[in-house]
Write a protein that holds these residues in place. Structure first.
Motif, mmCIF file in Angstrom:
data_model
loop_
_atom_site.group_PDB
_atom_site.id
_atom_site.type_symbol
_atom_site.label_atom_id
_atom_site.label_comp_id
_atom_site.label_asym_id
_atom_site.label_seq_id
_atom_site.Cartn_x
_atom_site.Cartn_y
_atom_site.Cartn_z
ATOM 1 N N SER A 11 1.046 -1.131 0.086
ATOM 2 C CA SER A 11 -0.018 -0.055 -0.020
ATOM 3 C C SER A 11 0.741 1.023 -0.230
ATOM 4 N N SER A 12 0.427 2.201 -0.376
ATOM 5 C CA SER A 12 1.018 3.643 -0.192
ATOM 6 C C SER A 12 1.569 3.877 1.209
ATOM 7 N N SER A 13 1.069 3.565 2.014
ATOM 8 C CA SER A 13 1.494 3.699 3.341
ATOM 9 C C SER A 13 2.479 3.043 3.841
ATOM 10 N N GLU A 14 2.607 1.753 3.458
ATOM 11 C CA GLU A 14 3.413 0.468 3.676
ATOM 12 C C GLU A 14 4.790 1.018 2.705
ATOM 13 N N ALA A 15 4.568 1.712 1.783
ATOM 14 C CA ALA A 15 5.669 2.148 0.846
ATOM 15 C C ALA A 15 6.423 2.833 1.621
ATOM 16 N N GLN A 16 5.825 4.153 2.218
ATOM 17 C CA GLN A 16 6.382 5.070 2.985
ATOM 18 C C GLN A 16 6.908 4.551 4.349
ATOM 19 N N GLU A 17 6.595 3.412 4.727
ATOM 20 C CA GLU A 17 7.056 2.825 5.926
ATOM 21 C C GLU A 17 8.476 2.227 5.469
ATOM 22 N N VAL A 18 8.603 1.720 4.290
ATOM 23 C CA VAL A 18 10.007 1.186 3.834
ATOM 24 C C VAL A 18 10.854 2.275 3.644
ATOM 25 N N ILE A 19 10.478 3.505 3.091
ATOM 26 C CA ILE A 19 11.305 4.730 3.033
ATOM 27 C C ILE A 19 11.811 5.122 4.327
ATOM 28 N N ARG A 20 10.902 4.952 5.374
ATOM 29 C CA ARG A 20 11.542 5.373 6.851
ATOM 30 C C ARG A 20 12.517 4.487 7.300
ATOM 31 N N LEU A 21 12.129 3.038 7.251
ATOM 32 C CA LEU A 21 13.280 2.154 7.546
ATOM 33 C C LEU A 21 14.436 2.070 6.750
ATOM 34 N N SER A 22 14.450 2.471 5.463
ATOM 35 C CA SER A 22 15.827 2.853 4.817
ATOM 36 C C SER A 22 16.417 3.885 5.322
ATOM 37 N N GLN A 23 15.784 5.057 5.678
ATOM 38 C CA GLN A 23 16.432 6.153 6.498
ATOM 39 C C GLN A 23 17.004 5.908 7.568
ATOM 40 N N ARG A 24 16.897 5.074 8.228
ATOM 41 C CA ARG A 24 17.503 4.489 9.544
ATOM 42 C C ARG A 24 18.422 3.767 9.325
ATOM 43 N N ALA A 25 18.757 3.188 8.230
ATOM 44 C CA ALA A 25 19.873 2.431 7.714
ATOM 45 C C ALA A 25 21.047 3.276 7.270
ATOM 46 N N GLN A 26 22.259 2.838 7.175
ATOM 47 C CA GLN A 26 23.306 3.599 6.808
ATOM 48 C C GLN A 26 23.416 3.635 5.106
ATOM 49 N N ALA A 27 23.220 4.671 4.584
ATOM 50 C CA ALA A 27 23.229 4.867 3.204
ATOM 51 C C ALA A 27 24.668 4.980 2.710
ATOM 52 N N ALA A 28 24.846 4.517 1.369
ATOM 53 C CA ALA A 28 26.103 4.565 0.722
ATOM 54 C C ALA A 28 25.977 5.042 -0.666
ATOM 55 N N SER A 29 27.129 5.000 -1.312
ATOM 56 C CA SER A 29 26.790 5.501 -2.732
ATOM 57 C C SER A 29 26.539 4.076 -3.467
ATOM 58 N N ALA A 55 12.193 -4.837 9.453
ATOM 59 C CA ALA A 55 11.831 -5.110 8.032
ATOM 60 C C ALA A 55 11.482 -6.474 7.695
ATOM 61 N N ALA A 56 10.919 -7.363 8.545
ATOM 62 C CA ALA A 56 10.687 -8.987 8.320
ATOM 63 C C ALA A 56 9.458 -8.850 7.538
ATOM 64 N N TRP A 57 8.538 -8.002 7.964
ATOM 65 C CA TRP A 57 7.295 -8.027 6.861
ATOM 66 C C TRP A 57 7.562 -7.861 5.636
ATOM 67 N N VAL A 58 8.436 -6.797 5.167
ATOM 68 C CA VAL A 58 8.781 -6.618 4.099
ATOM 69 C C VAL A 58 9.458 -7.713 3.036
ATOM 70 N N MET A 59 10.230 -8.635 3.722
ATOM 71 C CA MET A 59 10.779 -9.620 3.093
ATOM 72 C C MET A 59 9.997 -10.421 2.773
ATOM 73 N N THR A 60 8.928 -10.842 3.670
ATOM 74 C CA THR A 60 7.798 -11.759 3.378
ATOM 75 C C THR A 60 7.029 -11.446 2.386
ATOM 76 N N ARG A 61 6.509 -10.315 2.320
ATOM 77 C CA ARG A 61 5.699 -9.733 1.127
ATOM 78 C C ARG A 61 6.468 -10.110 -0.188
ATOM 79 N N ILE A 62 7.591 -9.545 -0.117
ATOM 80 C CA ILE A 62 8.624 -9.892 -1.352
ATOM 81 C C ILE A 62 8.748 -11.344 -1.814
#
Length: 182
Positions: A11-29, A55-62
């Protein structure tokens, strides 16, 4: 056909949650297969999500989406998912893009990739450019731009993300693995 789309995998709100989870992770080039960096080929930042904890729910969905699509459309010999979830950010500030490439390469994991799934996380009206295009033997297929939409394709297929000219595009990518194609 070596492509398949899944409408509303998130869902759109789930996609926003994945973005939020990624922003907590360390980003790299973002690099290429083998860890090389060529900014004329790829300009993006990436964050890796662990398939446990938040993020377990994300992998389950994938996994569920890929398994269903593989059963219904591809029939590839898929044994596992050996790589973590990758969230890529393509930003207008550096004309984020990823030129034509395939996801199969010489790396120990990349040589066993079978299916690539890319989930659109950003809302399409939030950026310009940034189209995910798949080359179908000279015909281009553009993936949907609505948040939560997924595109699956054989990992050997050429694809790209066109330069982002306004805003920011987020996408989630994961690969399934099995014996090398022969």
């Amino acid at each position: 056909m070596f492509t398949h789309s899944i409408s509303g995998l998130f869902s759109s709100s789930e996609a926003q949650e994945v973005i939020r989870l990624s922003q907590r992770a360390q980003a790299a080039s973002g690099g290429l297969v083998g860890g090389l960096h060529h900014h004329n080929i790829r300009r993006a930042t990436i964050a890796w999500l662990d398939d446990g904890a938040d993020a377990a729910w994300v992998m389950t969905r994938i996994v569920e989406g890929v398994a269903r699509a593989n059963r219904d459309c591809f029939g590839f010999d898929i044994a596992e998912f050996k790589e973590r979830l990758q969230v890529a950010t393509y930003d207008e500030s550096d004309t984020g893009h990823y030129d034509w490439h395939s996801d199969i390469g010489e790396g120990p994991l990349a040589r066993h990739r079978k299916l690539t799934i890319v989930v659109q996380l950003s809302e399409g009206e939030g950026y310009e450019g940034g189209a995910l295009e798949i080359n179908l033997g000279g015909t281009m297929l553009s993936a949907a731009r609505e948040a939560g939409e997924a595109m699956l394709f054989a990992s050997f297929m050429l694809h790209r993300v066109t330069p982002v000219t306004r805003g920011r595009r987020y996408s989630l990518t994961c690969w399934s693995h099995g014996p090398q194609f022969r």
